[in-house]
Enzyme design. Sequence first.
Site, PDB file in Angstrom:
ATOM      1  N   TYR A  30       0.465  -0.974  -0.286  1.00 34.93           N
ATOM      2  CA  TYR A  30       0.422  -0.208   0.402  1.00 34.93           C
ATOM      3  C   TYR A  30       0.645   1.664  -0.015  1.00 34.93           C
ATOM      4  CZ  TYR A  30       0.365   0.933   4.848  1.00 34.93           C
ATOM      5  OH  TYR A  30       1.317   1.053   6.545  1.00 34.93           O
ATOM      6  N   LEU A 200      10.777   1.342   7.502  1.00 33.70           N
ATOM      7  CA  LEU A 200      10.830   2.143   5.821  1.00 33.70           C
ATOM      8  C   LEU A 200      11.124   3.304   5.876  1.00 33.70           C
ATOM      9  CD1 LEU A 200       8.097   1.008   3.744  1.00 33.70           C
ATOM     10  CD2 LEU A 200       7.252   3.147   5.254  1.00 33.70           C
TER      11      LEU A 200
HETATM   12  N1  PLP Z   1       7.590   3.553   9.216  1.00 38.07           N
HETATM   13  C1  PLP Z   1       6.772   3.374   9.647  1.00 38.07           C
HETATM   14  C2  PLP Z   1       6.614   1.903   9.481  1.00 38.07           C
HETATM   15  C3  PLP Z   1       5.485   3.759   8.938  1.00 38.07           C
HETATM   16  O1  PLP Z   1       4.258   3.260   8.622  1.00 38.07           O
HETATM   17  C4  PLP Z   1       5.906   4.836   8.128  1.00 38.07           C
HETATM   18  C5  PLP Z   1       3.981   5.677   7.438  1.00 38.07           C
HETATM   19  O2  PLP Z   1       3.481   5.194   7.667  1.00 38.07           O
HETATM   20  C6  PLP Z   1       6.587   5.580   7.958  1.00 38.07           C
HETATM   21  C7  PLP Z   1       7.706   4.736   8.328  1.00 38.07           C
HETATM   22  C8  PLP Z   1       6.495   7.024   7.617  1.00 38.07           C
HETATM   23  O3  PLP Z   1       6.705   7.319   5.285  1.00 38.07           O
HETATM   24  P1  PLP Z   1       6.122   8.430   4.987  1.00 38.07           P
HETATM   25  O4  PLP Z   1       7.018   8.946   5.495  1.00 38.07           O
HETATM   26  O5  PLP Z   1       6.302   7.902   4.014  1.00 38.07           O
HETATM   27  O6  PLP Z   1       4.662   7.960   5.493  1.00 38.07           O
END
Ligand code: PLP
Length: 277
Positions: A30, A200
């Site tokens: 997603y 992530l």
């Molecule tokens: N790390 C995790 C585990 C996340 O679920 C998210 C966002 O939902 C992020 C980091 C931050 O990602 P982004 O800045 O792309 O929203």
Amino acid sequence: MVFLNGEFIEKNQAHISVMDRGFLFGDGVYEVIPVYNNKIFRLNKHLLRLQTSLDSVKIKNPYNSKEWGDILSKLLGFYNNQEQSIYLQISRGVSDKRKHSFNDLTPTVYIESSPLLTKTKQALQAGFAAITQPDIRWHRCDIKSTSLLVNVMYSQQAKEKNVEEVILHRDNQVTEGATSNVFIIKNGMLFTHPTSIHILSGITRDLVLESAKACHIPIKETSFSMSKLNTADELWISSSTREIMPITQVDGKLINCGNIGNVWGCVYDYYQSLKNA
Ligand code: PLP
């Protein structure tokens, strides 16, 4: 209105099969994409990360970048709100038998959008609380997978304890938050876990680093220990829906005596300017 498998329909008309592998196995990926002033923010970066996630789990991307852009623009046309958060999910699709392994299937694509309720700078300056927990997730946290049980359980714990986030640590090193990336400022330098299979790679994380550079803050993409977290001068979390949020309390103890510090303001302001650019 939502988008499901090529159609724009009312949300209460959107149904998928019980044999969808997203439902049976959490077999899908997603994206969450912010929209500011009716403009999709950093769409290409999100589409690139989506492609990486899809490639990692061998799901074929059903659309090219132009097609994604057209679908999302059309969906946003149904909403009046200028600030939106798009949720986009692709599961492997519907199989006829429940079996862990898979054949070539037609992916299920679901997209919805909801108002993005960002906090004002003044509200953020109050600071937020977090707790810490061991990072018991798998070793492919770089994939934005819909299999989120650990994140779900920890987020529920945060809710029950009335704190904003759960900060995760693996081998005494801070990895990220249950739903965010984590940064500290120590002696004027910014530290954040490097991109790896253990975090992530947040799109907002990249923007935080871009903003920190613009504020002339030296950056170290190296992991840091729990004790460094506790003695940080500043602590922030970031995500597409939270932007950059100062954390002033961890496990009931104050960070920097509960003061948010000077660096956050500059980085936050620069990030806001990127949104409006
Ligand atoms: N790390 C995790 C585990 C996340 O679920 C998210 C966002 O939902 C992020 C980091 C931050 O990602 P982004 O800045 O792309 O929203």
